[in-house]
Design a protein around this motif. Sequence first.
Motif, mmCIF file in Angstrom:
data_model
loop_
_atom_site.group_PDB
_atom_site.id
_atom_site.type_symbol
_atom_site.label_atom_id
_atom_site.label_comp_id
_atom_site.label_asym_id
_atom_site.label_seq_id
_atom_site.Cartn_x
_atom_site.Cartn_y
_atom_site.Cartn_z
ATOM 1 N N SER A 1 0.868 -1.306 0.038
ATOM 2 C CA SER A 1 -0.062 0.047 -0.104
ATOM 3 C C SER A 1 0.885 1.212 -0.061
ATOM 4 O O SER A 1 2.165 1.201 0.195
ATOM 5 C CB SER A 1 -0.948 -0.005 1.156
ATOM 6 O OG SER A 1 -0.097 -0.030 2.425
ATOM 7 N N LEU A 2 0.333 2.434 -0.361
ATOM 8 C CA LEU A 2 0.865 3.671 -0.279
ATOM 9 C C LEU A 2 0.416 4.391 0.954
ATOM 10 O O LEU A 2 -0.599 4.456 1.034
ATOM 11 C CB LEU A 2 0.834 4.394 -1.554
ATOM 12 C CG LEU A 2 1.262 3.492 -2.984
ATOM 13 C CD1 LEU A 2 1.056 4.415 -3.925
ATOM 14 C CD2 LEU A 2 2.925 3.337 -2.641
ATOM 15 N N VAL A 3 1.248 5.096 1.479
ATOM 16 C CA VAL A 3 0.881 6.111 2.599
ATOM 17 C C VAL A 3 1.469 7.402 2.518
ATOM 18 O O VAL A 3 2.514 7.791 2.156
ATOM 19 C CB VAL A 3 1.647 5.512 3.990
ATOM 20 C CG1 VAL A 3 1.234 6.332 5.162
ATOM 21 C CG2 VAL A 3 1.120 4.111 4.240
ATOM 22 N N PRO A 4 0.595 8.372 2.534
ATOM 23 C CA PRO A 4 -0.940 8.219 2.627
ATOM 24 C C PRO A 4 -1.586 7.711 1.145
ATOM 25 O O PRO A 4 -0.864 7.574 0.225
ATOM 26 C CB PRO A 4 -1.368 9.691 2.652
ATOM 27 C CG PRO A 4 -0.504 10.577 2.051
ATOM 28 C CD PRO A 4 0.798 9.951 2.253
ATOM 29 N N THR A 5 -2.961 7.504 1.357
ATOM 30 C CA THR A 5 -3.404 6.646 -0.125
ATOM 31 C C THR A 5 -3.503 7.633 -1.082
ATOM 32 O O THR A 5 -3.604 9.235 -0.941
ATOM 33 C CB THR A 5 -4.962 6.520 0.103
ATOM 34 O OG1 THR A 5 -5.190 5.997 1.307
ATOM 35 C CG2 THR A 5 -5.599 6.191 -0.699
#
Length: 352
Positions: A183-187
Amino acid sequence: MFLHSKTAKVYNEKHMKDPFKPNELKIAVIGGGTGSFTMLSALKKYTTQIAAIVSMADDGGSTGVLRDELGALPPGDVRQCLVALSDSPKIRDLFQYRFDGGTLGGHSFGNVLLSTLEKITGDFSQAVETASEILRIRGTVIPVTLDNVRLKMEWADKSLVLHGERVIDEEYFKHDPRRAELSLVPTAQVNPMALAAIEQADIIVVAPGDLYTSLGPLLVIDGIGEALKKTTAKTVYVSNLVSKKGQTDGFTVSDHAAEIERFAGTPFLDYVLYNKQQPSVEIAKRYEEEGGYVTKVDSDTLHEQHYQAVGGDFLGAMAALNEADSLIGHRSLIRHDADAVAKMIVGLASND
């Protein structure tokens, strides 16, 4: 200044232009780094209508330093794609020049210039557009997102959580990566131009590259998988030549393809291209020195898949090591024969 999600959307809706022009083969290449560089360099011989959709999670090497010290978005993979599509040899060399000492030691000129243009304009999209004009590129380079994001890799049982592309890239996974979530942080907010390129392309190529630090971070962005599912374009994945030590040991061709579709969340592939050529003893030994082994072709499993697996003699020469690349922890020197792969891709595009 970063273009965060809302700002990025507003900017792109105002300034977005069609990534392609009519009456020529339209190719969208998905990836980042060396894999996209090699594919783009060969494919541009067949068409000027190429859209390079680039991963934006890199935080290692020169790119990582510029991100940390200047607050810039990652320029490295974008630079490689710009250079690959350039028709100006001298400017290509300038962008690829890497300082071998002093304060700028390990940095490429192109990375520094892109970060400088971003600081001047306050807009990474404008920085890429200006660099495209300087390099006189064939096609368009599209950052998949304009948000300032970092990569996270997490196993379902919470036994291990890894933060950052550089950390993940250097990790020897203690658990099966196929059970981990990227996942990527933030979206991240997807760049609308990336979706337009996927929609309008005649053929889409997922370039070879590290599964968990190059391709995955792009494919997991909301909107990319849905666009790949809906597109009428033919979709092709160019499978990696070799495994990556500590991460994809023992992965077969179908294992690589399965991870590509897992990231996207949909079975979108029409073709998977794989190498059927065996390296010489000398080259195989050099592969092993890098910790890589030729990806096994699991023909029976491939035959059962929804996509068509196509083999070819895709083994290229080993790349030369750049001794000035002092900020890079590890970079594979193993390459595809990009011209052979490009010829196959163009042939698939013309098949009805």
